[in-house]
Design a protein around this motif. Structure first.
Motif, PDB file in Angstrom:
ATOM      1  N   ARG B 170       0.831  -1.203   0.000  1.00 18.29           N
ATOM      2  CA  ARG B 170       0.000   0.000   0.000  1.00 18.29           C
ATOM      3  C   ARG B 170       0.867   1.256   0.000  1.00 18.29           C
ATOM      4  O   ARG B 170       0.420   2.327  -0.391  1.00 18.29           O
ATOM      5  N   LEU B 171       2.136   1.099   0.435  1.00 21.79           N
ATOM      6  CA  LEU B 171       3.044   2.249   0.424  1.00 21.79           C
ATOM      7  C   LEU B 171       3.291   2.720  -1.003  1.00 21.79           C
ATOM      8  O   LEU B 171       3.452   3.909  -1.261  1.00 21.79           O
ATOM      9  N   ARG B 173       1.176   2.486  -3.478  1.00 22.42           N
ATOM     10  CA  ARG B 173      -0.042   3.178  -3.875  1.00 22.42           C
ATOM     11  C   ARG B 173      -0.034   4.598  -3.276  1.00 22.42           C
ATOM     12  O   ARG B 173      -0.348   5.570  -3.970  1.00 22.42           O
ATOM     13  N   ALA B 174       0.365   4.691  -2.013  1.00 25.90           N
ATOM     14  CA  ALA B 174       0.444   6.008  -1.369  1.00 25.90           C
ATOM     15  C   ALA B 174       1.414   6.904  -2.131  1.00 25.90           C
ATOM     16  O   ALA B 174       1.125   8.075  -2.385  1.00 25.90           O
ATOM     17  N   ALA B 175       2.560   6.348  -2.514  1.00 27.21           N
ATOM     18  CA  ALA B 175       3.563   7.130  -3.237  1.00 27.21           C
ATOM     19  C   ALA B 175       2.980   7.645  -4.541  1.00 27.21           C
ATOM     20  O   ALA B 175       3.181   8.811  -4.907  1.00 27.21           O
ATOM     21  N   GLU B 176       2.228   6.792  -5.239  1.00 30.06           N
ATOM     22  CA  GLU B 176       1.631   7.223  -6.502  1.00 30.06           C
ATOM     23  C   GLU B 176       0.576   8.293  -6.268  1.00 30.06           C
ATOM     24  O   GLU B 176       0.450   9.236  -7.048  1.00 30.06           O
ATOM     25  N   GLY B 177      -0.149   8.146  -5.158  1.00 27.55           N
ATOM     26  CA  GLY B 177      -1.142   9.151  -4.814  1.00 27.55           C
ATOM     27  C   GLY B 177      -0.497  10.499  -4.528  1.00 27.55           C
ATOM     28  O   GLY B 177      -1.127  11.540  -4.636  1.00 27.55           O
ATOM     29  N   ALA B 185       8.479   5.706  -7.459  1.00 25.30           N
ATOM     30  CA  ALA B 185       8.013   5.005  -6.253  1.00 25.30           C
ATOM     31  C   ALA B 185       8.862   3.764  -6.000  1.00 25.30           C
ATOM     32  O   ALA B 185       9.217   3.460  -4.865  1.00 25.30           O
ATOM     33  N   VAL B 189      10.903   4.082  -2.660  1.00 25.86           N
ATOM     34  CA  VAL B 189      10.162   3.411  -1.592  1.00 25.86           C
ATOM     35  C   VAL B 189      10.455   1.909  -1.562  1.00 25.86           C
ATOM     36  O   VAL B 189      10.916   1.380  -0.559  1.00 25.86           O
TER      37      VAL B 189
END
Lengths: 323, 276
Positions: B170-171, B173-177, B185, B189
């Motif tokens: 999910r990290l 996904r957070a980075a892409e967000g 990412a 990350v």
């Protein structure tokens, strides 16, 4: 002001299930919109469609009149906060907040100033050197907030950001998120399953059920003039009475319990519970329906379980609900 | 202090059988190898001087490092995406991938190496599939690399998989967000979080490869002699036991020095799973 979000007839179909069914929603620029619903209602799917993590089966998403359907999440320029914080464990607080800026090639003094400002806003100015693992849950979520706003997105998306926190901390952060919304003036789209949270924080609330929006309106509108039995029951406690083919809603604080010789609905007291500052009285009608009243009666009038009473209300405190 | 007290309460006795075993089969032989390197054929540092005086032997040491480095590089390049695939695959395919790594691991090294000879020789299966002149894949660096990479892959895949499995996807996904491209990412990350596993794999593969004997002996050519082969040659071929012992000590010291350097850079205890 920018940051208006338009969701147009969005459908999301998964094999064997329909997560979103032709959902349309307009969020005005600068508005605090909450997507409320129980689990499986589609509220998170809708947020993920706006964020770009989920591709809708059909329909489109527009931000400030530009169609962003199909644009990858990293090009949408929307801030996102997750329930699980999603802080990068190998970076300290400063680097976490700096992440979106480094991606945008912000460097040096400008980078330090903007990260510092964002950390000030969430009142974590002194913790830049800490690792996420050294912070409490509330502090971690503040870092996540700072990280999501540091690049000045037009819209901030929040997916149950307070879900992992205990009650007191949650209430404290609710106020802070409200303050943040006022200070930044950007659009907030907030997902929660907690109706109380939705009512206290939002400008408007969209209540979702089984992939559809059942009602959109201000917290007051949803609470006082629910569009259906479902809305009435989802938001706060409610007494729903069948009346000539229609439904009548009386909120517990408007329901009064009186001596059995007065006018009203006959009932028997079942439970009397002291809740800080008042009483919660549950009575049972002859057919078995239970009604709830919240009052602040004086101790000498205290009804006891088994007492015969009547439940009554003023007409202007009751609302007709479409069945 | 606590360790001593624990020894005293009786339970410490349980470690004695293993300690005695190691003393007999590890510490004593090691000590006698060290002693022999300093005394055979005559007392002094003669064996070590002979090693450092001869460019041939230094070449072998250098070749050992180059080969180990190459094998490590190829193993990591192949193992990283493989381990990554294991973390994203469905349980069934993850099981298949895991079995594909482990089954060769449980097969005799000698059998596998001879199998490579059959596959890689000029008239072997691989060359039968390649049109034209046979490509030399045996008795050279290519053969050694192919053989050793295959042996070492589990040692690279397993620690990398263990680390990657623990990374919260999910990290990403957070980075892409937050505006990161998938590539950004990954490097900012995912890669840093996978690094401990990569470092463990690197160290395990490199150190193990330094001491290889069977694979380079069977798949390598006369130009690709590694120090393990040289030791055997000196030991059983020309019976210079003292010199062979000195070679073994040199290999041990070099390996020890590498581990020492590595322990400064990464937490070794964490790698083998005993760290907190």
């Amino acid at each position: 002001m920018t940051g208006a979000v338009d969701v147009r007839a969005v459908t999301k179909r998964y094999p064997g299930s329909l997560a979103l069914d032709e959902v349309s929603l307009h969020v005005a620029a600068g508005e605090f919109m909450t997507l409320l619903g129980s689990s499986g209602s589609g509220k998170s799917t809708l947020l993920n469609v706006v964020a770009g993590f989920t591709e809708p089966t059909s329909g489109s998403v527009l931000v400030d009149d530009a169609d962003i359907t199909g644009v990858p999440p990293h090009r949408r320029e929307l801030g996102m906060v997750f329930q699980h914080y999603a802080l990068f464990p190998h970076m300290n607080v400063f680097e976490n907040v700096a992440f979106p800026l480094r991606r945008r090639k912000v460097r040096g003094a400008e980078l330090r100033r903007r990260v510092g400002d964002a950390l000030e806003v969430v009142e974590l100015g002194a913790l830049g050197e800490r690792r996420p693992a050294q912070l409490s849950g509330g502090q971690q979520q503040r870092v996540a907030l700072a990280r999501a706003i540091v690049f000045q997105p037009r819209v901030l998306l929040m997916d149950e950001p307070l879900g992992a926190l205990d009650k007191r901390l949650r209430e404290q952060l609710q106020l802070e998120i409200k303050r943040l919304h006022r200070e930044l003036g950007i659009t907030f789209v907030f997902v929660t399953h907690d109706q109380e949270e939705a009512l206290t924080m939002s400008d408007r609330v969209a209540l979702l059920r089984e992939g559809r929006i059942v009602q959109v309106g201000t917290p007051q509108e949803l609470y006082e003039t629910p569009a259906s039995r479902y809305v009435a029951e989802f938001l706060g406690e409610s007494n729903l009475l069948d009346e000539d083919g229609g439904l009548l809603l009386v909120r517990p604080q408007h329901l009064r319990i009186g001596p059995p010789d007065g006018p009203g609905l006959r009932a028997v007291v079942r439970e009397v519970i002291y809740v800080g500052g008042g009483l919660r009285i549950e009575v049972e009608r002859p057919g078995g329906q239970r009604l709830v009243a919240r009052t602040t009666v004086r101790p000498e009038e205290l009804p006891r379980p088994g007492d015969e009473v009547v439940a009554h209300w003023s007409e202007h405190d009751s609302v007709n609900v479409p069945a | 202090m606590t360790a001593l007290r624990r020894l005293g309460d009786g339970w410490g006795m349980l470690v004695l059988p293993l300690a005695a075993f190691l003393l007999v089969v590890f510490v004593y032989p090691l000590a006698s190898v060290l002693a022999r390197s300093l005394t055979d054929p005559e007392p002094g540092l003669g064996n070590y001087a002979a090693f450092f005086d001869s460019p041939v032997y230094l070449d072998v040491l250098g070749n050992t490092f180059v080969t180990a480095g190459l094998v490590t590089l190829v193993t990591l390049l192949l193992g990283f995406p493989y381990a990554y695939l294991m973390t994203v695959a469905r349980p069934f395919w993850r099981g298949v991938l895991m079995a594909a790594v482990l089954v060769p691991f449980w097969t005799s090294l000698l059998v596998r190496t001879f199998a490579w000879v059959l596959l890689l020789r000029d008239t072997g299966v691989v060359n039968a599939l390649i049109p034209g002149e046979p490509v030399p894949l045996l008795r050279n660096l290519a053969g050694i690399t192919i053989g050793m990479v295959q042996v070492m892959l589990p040692f690279a895949v397993l620690p990398m998989y263990a680390t990657m499995r623990g990374i919260d996807r999910r990290l990403l996904r957070a980075a892409e967000g937050l505006g990161a491209t998938p590539v950004f990412a990954f490097w900012r990350v995912y890669a840093p979080l996978a690094l401990p596993g990569v470092a463990a794999a690197l160290l395990l593969v490199f150190v193990s490869t330094l001491g290889f004997y069977v694979t380079p002996a069977l798949l390598g050519g006369p130009k690709d002699v590694m120090i393990g082969e040289l030791i055997v040659q000196q030991l059983s071929g020309v019976l210079r036991w003292g010199f062979a012992s000195a070679l073994a000590v040199i290999l041990l010291l070099v390996t020890g020095a590498l581990l020492l350097v590595a322990s400064r850079l990464v937490d070794l205890r964490k790698m083998i799973g005993s760290g907190s």
